[in-house]
Design an enzyme around this catalytic site. Structure first.
Site, mmCIF file in Angstrom:
data_model
loop_
_atom_site.group_PDB
_atom_site.id
_atom_site.type_symbol
_atom_site.label_atom_id
_atom_site.label_comp_id
_atom_site.label_asym_id
_atom_site.label_seq_id
_atom_site.Cartn_x
_atom_site.Cartn_y
_atom_site.Cartn_z
ATOM 1 N N ARG A 101 -8.015 -17.432 -20.287
ATOM 2 C CA ARG A 101 -7.033 -16.584 -20.329
ATOM 3 C C ARG A 101 -6.348 -16.801 -18.803
ATOM 4 O O ARG A 101 -6.732 -16.424 -17.863
ATOM 5 C CB ARG A 101 -6.234 -16.331 -20.783
ATOM 6 C CG ARG A 101 -6.038 -15.995 -22.944
ATOM 7 C CD ARG A 101 -5.073 -14.836 -23.553
ATOM 8 N NE ARG A 101 -4.984 -14.054 -22.426
ATOM 9 C CZ ARG A 101 -4.544 -12.987 -22.975
ATOM 10 N NH1 ARG A 101 -3.465 -12.726 -24.046
ATOM 11 N NH2 ARG A 101 -4.356 -11.517 -22.840
ATOM 12 N N THR A 105 0.029 -16.783 -16.912
ATOM 13 C CA THR A 105 1.178 -17.992 -18.207
ATOM 14 C C THR A 105 0.203 -17.686 -18.944
ATOM 15 O O THR A 105 0.876 -17.837 -20.125
ATOM 16 C CB THR A 105 0.031 -19.372 -17.920
ATOM 17 O OG1 THR A 105 -0.636 -19.783 -18.154
ATOM 18 C CG2 THR A 105 1.020 -19.700 -16.436
ATOM 19 N N ASP A 197 -9.264 -4.872 -23.036
ATOM 20 C CA ASP A 197 -10.152 -6.796 -23.352
ATOM 21 C C ASP A 197 -11.507 -6.158 -23.642
ATOM 22 O O ASP A 197 -12.579 -6.007 -23.627
ATOM 23 C CB ASP A 197 -10.133 -6.283 -21.700
ATOM 24 C CG ASP A 197 -10.564 -7.915 -21.025
ATOM 25 O OD1 ASP A 197 -11.848 -8.606 -22.208
ATOM 26 O OD2 ASP A 197 -9.727 -8.853 -21.150
HETATM 27 C C1 PRP Z 1 -9.828 -12.988 -25.165
HETATM 28 C C2 PRP Z 1 -10.305 -13.273 -26.496
HETATM 29 C C3 PRP Z 1 -9.155 -14.685 -26.115
HETATM 30 C C4 PRP Z 1 -8.308 -14.267 -25.941
HETATM 31 C C5 PRP Z 1 -7.271 -14.217 -26.829
HETATM 32 O O1 PRP Z 1 -10.513 -13.865 -23.460
HETATM 33 O O2 PRP Z 1 -11.420 -12.931 -26.565
HETATM 34 O O3 PRP Z 1 -10.707 -15.228 -26.655
HETATM 35 O O4 PRP Z 1 -8.045 -12.974 -24.665
HETATM 36 O O5 PRP Z 1 -6.099 -14.309 -26.283
HETATM 37 P P1 PRP Z 1 -5.098 -15.341 -26.422
HETATM 38 O O6 PRP Z 1 -4.510 -15.126 -27.787
HETATM 39 O O7 PRP Z 1 -3.440 -14.359 -26.146
HETATM 40 O O8 PRP Z 1 -5.451 -16.675 -25.977
HETATM 41 P P2 PRP Z 1 -10.097 -13.827 -22.413
HETATM 42 O O9 PRP Z 1 -9.093 -14.966 -22.127
HETATM 43 O O10 PRP Z 1 -10.099 -12.587 -22.266
HETATM 44 O O11 PRP Z 1 -11.637 -13.939 -21.643
HETATM 45 P P3 PRP Z 1 -13.148 -13.663 -21.931
HETATM 46 O O12 PRP Z 1 -13.719 -13.783 -23.264
HETATM 47 O O13 PRP Z 1 -13.829 -14.362 -20.933
HETATM 48 O O14 PRP Z 1 -12.634 -11.961 -21.734
HETATM 49 N N1 URA Z 2 -7.482 -10.595 -24.882
HETATM 50 C C1 URA Z 2 -8.376 -9.331 -25.528
HETATM 51 O O1 URA Z 2 -9.233 -9.078 -24.817
HETATM 52 N N2 URA Z 2 -7.826 -8.103 -25.785
HETATM 53 C C2 URA Z 2 -6.188 -8.344 -25.871
HETATM 54 O O2 URA Z 2 -5.396 -7.446 -26.440
HETATM 55 C C3 URA Z 2 -6.035 -9.720 -25.697
HETATM 56 C C4 URA Z 2 -6.494 -10.964 -25.537
#
Ligand code: PRP
Ligand code: URA
Length: 206
Positions: A101, A105, A197
């Protein structure tokens, strides 16, 4: 359709991963165990085909799964759910999709995708512990549809109402499975109360 999976063991383990003091080892172990427990419930309605086999004593009419299962973890955090499910479904093949993400945005950006050949006949389970805005889940589902997947189940551990609404709107044909539906998203797109996270807690990158 949204299906909330309710089981005392899942609730107990969810409380452990929500706690801010839970470290990487226990977080990782419980994410994996919750995924396995969820898979047990999610696969309850999988079709079987009748077969006849030989036991050491006689022939035996029995049944086996008639459809292949393919897991698609969303990198990074979805990786934490794979081992718990393959412990039960040992023949499952695994595709990967890398999404991150944008912090401003909140839009997902795809940086990697690799899927098994011909996923059209399989039951495809998209795995990600967190369903926040739903942008990542929706993009991951679009990616597997682009490769021909038809039967798709989204398996997340903690979700927000915003994410459920988004996926239901973008992909009304996909069943959504959650262990918990939380209250809302905060201004940074994090699920409240949530667990923080998931990727950082899983891999110790906080
Ligand atoms: C987190 C999580 C999802 C996403 C959810 O990943 O594991 O993939 O955010 O958010 P959304 O529903 O608003 O799209 P992140 O983008 O933080 O990546 P990461 O797993 O590499 O930390
Ligand atoms: N991604 C995460 O890992 N945690 C949240 O709460 C939202 C997005």
């Amino acid at each position: 359709m949204l299906k909330l999976i309710n089981h005392p063991l899942i609730t107990h383990k969810l409380s452990l991963i929500r706690r801010k003091e839970t470290g990487t080892r226990d977080f990782r172990q419980n994410i994996s165990e919750i995924a396995g427990l969820m898979a047990y419930e999610i696969t309850r309605d999988l079709p079987l085909r009748e077969i006849v086999i030989d036991t050491p004593l006689s022939s035996c009419s029995t049944a086996e799964l008639s459809r292949e299962i393919i897991l698609v973890p969303v990198l990074r955090a979805g990786l934490g759910m794979v081992d718990g499910i393959t412990a039960l479904i040992t023949t499952a093949r695994v595709g990967h999709i890398g999404l991150v993400r944008d912090h401003e945005t909140l839009a997902p950006m795809e940086y990697y995708a690799k899927f098994p050949a011909d996923i059209s006949e399989a039951v495809v389970m998209v795995l990600d512990p967190m369903l926040a805005t739903g942008g990542s889940a929706s993009a991951a589902i679009s990616a597997v549809k682009k490769r021909g997947a038809v039967t798709i189940r989204l398996v997340c551990i903690v979700g927000a109402p915003e994410g459920v609404t988004r996926v239901e709107k973008d992909h009304p044909d996909v069943d959504i499975y959650l262990a918990a539906l939380d209250s809302h998203l905060n201004e940074n797109g994090y699920i409240v109360p949530g667990l923080g996270d998931a990727g950082d807690r899983l891999f110790g990158t906080v």
